[in-house]
Design a protein around this motif. Structure first.
Motif, short mmCIF file in Angstrom:
data_model
loop_
_atom_site.label_atom_id
_atom_site.label_comp_id
_atom_site.label_asym_id
_atom_site.label_seq_id
_atom_site.Cartn_x
_atom_site.Cartn_y
_atom_site.Cartn_z
N ASP A 1 0.83 -1.20 0.00
CA ASP A 1 0.00 0.00 0.00
C ASP A 1 0.87 1.26 0.00
O ASP A 1 0.52 2.26 -0.61
CB ASP A 1 -0.99 -0.01 1.16
N LYS A 2 2.04 1.20 0.65
CA LYS A 2 2.95 2.34 0.62
C LYS A 2 3.51 2.55 -0.78
O LYS A 2 3.63 3.68 -1.24
CB LYS A 2 4.09 2.14 1.61
N PHE B 1 2.05 1.68 -3.57
CA PHE B 1 0.95 2.18 -4.38
C PHE B 1 0.71 3.67 -4.12
O PHE B 1 0.59 4.46 -5.06
CB PHE B 1 -0.33 1.38 -4.08
N ARG B 2 0.67 4.07 -2.85
CA ARG B 2 0.43 5.48 -2.51
C ARG B 2 1.57 6.37 -3.00
O ARG B 2 1.32 7.46 -3.51
CB ARG B 2 0.26 5.65 -1.00
N ARG C 1 2.19 1.39 -11.16
CA ARG C 1 1.03 1.29 -10.28
C ARG C 1 0.12 0.15 -10.72
O ARG C 1 -0.37 -0.62 -9.89
CB ARG C 1 0.26 2.62 -10.27
N ILE D 1 -0.58 -7.48 -5.37
CA ILE D 1 -1.75 -7.69 -4.51
C ILE D 1 -2.28 -9.10 -4.70
O ILE D 1 -2.63 -9.78 -3.74
CB ILE D 1 -2.82 -6.61 -4.79
#
Length: 81
Positions: free
Chosen positions: A3-4, A6-7, A57, A65
């Motif tokens: 998630d980091k 991706f962000r 991304r 994922i």
């Protein structure tokens, strides 16, 4: 961790898009062709960077994922309660 990634990638895309908007808003009608060339090169570079970040991304979404989901499923099957 994913998630980091991706962000961070998403934030980089936003920053590049903002920079691109600023460059595209520059009024060049009174600028010589010789002076426009570096601006065009910078715009092309930013567009290429945006494409790379978007691909990164999408790779995160499609592969990492999914891999984590498969690993979690494997762990659940390996360690039944």
């Amino acid at each position: 961790m994913i998630d980091k990634l991706f962000r961070r990638t998403s934030q980089q895309i936003v920053e590049l898009e903002q920079e691109l908007e600023k460059l595209l808003a520059i009024d060049t009608k009174d600028t010589t062709e010789k002076m426009k060339w570096p601006l065009y090169q910078r715009i092309e570079k930013i567009i290429d960077l945006i494409a790379v970040r978007r691909n990164r991304r999408q790779f995160i979404v499609n592969n990492l994922i999914t891999d984590i989901g498969e690993m979690e499923e494997h762990v659940k099957k390996s360690n039944p309660k």
